[in-house]
Design a protein around this motif. Structure first.
Motif: not given
Length: 85
Positions: A14-23
């Motif tokens: 639940s604390e891992v940012a999804p990869t599509d939040t990275y640019r």
């Protein structure tokens, strides 16, 4: 720059940012070969991100595709990875 000490296999999902939040061009830490390494996002999707990073302290770079659990945002500049842009 301090390297993360967290074990990616013990991260709370639940604390891992999804990869599509990275640019593209986002500075990140990538977990490869048992250690965290400075990297830069090249591309991302909902399932994975392609990242350029410095493997094993070598002067060259590597490119790999990673899932979110093996990535963390990075704040500090890494001259060997960030200044190549």
């Amino acid at each position: 720059m301090p390297t993360p000490t967290i074990d990616p296999n013990r991260r709370d999902p639940s604390e891992v940012a999804p990869t599509d939040t990275y640019r593209p061009a986002d500075p990140v830490w990538v977990y490869r070969g048992g250690t965290w390494r400075a990297g830069v996002v090249e591309a991302s999707s909902a399932h994975a991100a392609m990242v350029t990073y410095q493997p094993n302290g070598a002067r060259g770079t590597g490119v790999d595709t990673l899932t979110a659990q093996y990535m963390l945002p990075r704040v500090d500049i890494d001259p060997l990875v960030d200044l190549r842009r």
